[in-house]
Scaffold this active site. Structure first.
Site, mmCIF file in Angstrom:
data_model
loop_
_atom_site.group_PDB
_atom_site.id
_atom_site.type_symbol
_atom_site.label_atom_id
_atom_site.label_comp_id
_atom_site.label_asym_id
_atom_site.label_seq_id
_atom_site.Cartn_x
_atom_site.Cartn_y
_atom_site.Cartn_z
ATOM 1 N N CYS A 156 6.620 -8.962 6.158
ATOM 2 C CA CYS A 156 7.632 -9.832 5.536
ATOM 3 C C CYS A 156 8.194 -9.168 4.279
ATOM 4 C CB CYS A 156 7.029 -11.191 5.170
ATOM 5 S SG CYS A 156 6.411 -12.129 6.575
ATOM 6 N N CYS A 176 2.207 -11.710 3.629
ATOM 7 C CA CYS A 176 2.584 -10.985 4.841
ATOM 8 C C CYS A 176 3.231 -9.641 4.501
ATOM 9 C CB CYS A 176 3.538 -11.869 5.642
ATOM 10 S SG CYS A 176 4.404 -11.046 6.977
#
Length: 106
Positions: free
Chosen positions: A31, A28
């Site tokens: 993230c 991600c």
């Protein structure tokens, strides 16, 4: 260092005081942007416990909280979810949220 938690120890690790858990995954992009913000906050704030959970390795807890997108940050106070933030959050945004649960009203 932000404590890594899993499905087995999440409840125990986040049941006392104010906690912020970062739900993330290795693939991600947002993230990866969020992680240094969380690390910096942990250095600044002794009044909050910071944890992180890899959603791919621990599907039970994110499922229980209805997490459909990452990063998702969950703030708990004394074991109760008080905030759920989806998407990248700045340090200032997170400080404002955490201040609501850590500052004593005048």
């Amino acid at each position: 260092m932000v404590k890594v938690v899993n499905d087995q120890d999440f409840k125990q690790e986040t049941d006392t005081g104010v906690t912020l858990t970062d739900f993330w995954a290795t693939w991600c992009g947002p993230c990866k942007m969020q992680s240094p913000v969380i690390e910096a906050l942990e250095q600044d704030r002794g009044d909050v416990k910071f944890t992180k959970m890899d959603v791919d390795q621990n599907p039970e807890t994110p499922g229980a909280f209805g997490i459909m997108a990452i990063p998702t940050l969950i703030v708990k106070k004394d074991g109760e979810v008080v905030e759920k933030l989806v998407g990248y959050q700045t340090k200032d945004q997170l400080n404002a949220v955490l201040d609501k649960y850590t500052k004593t009203p005048a």
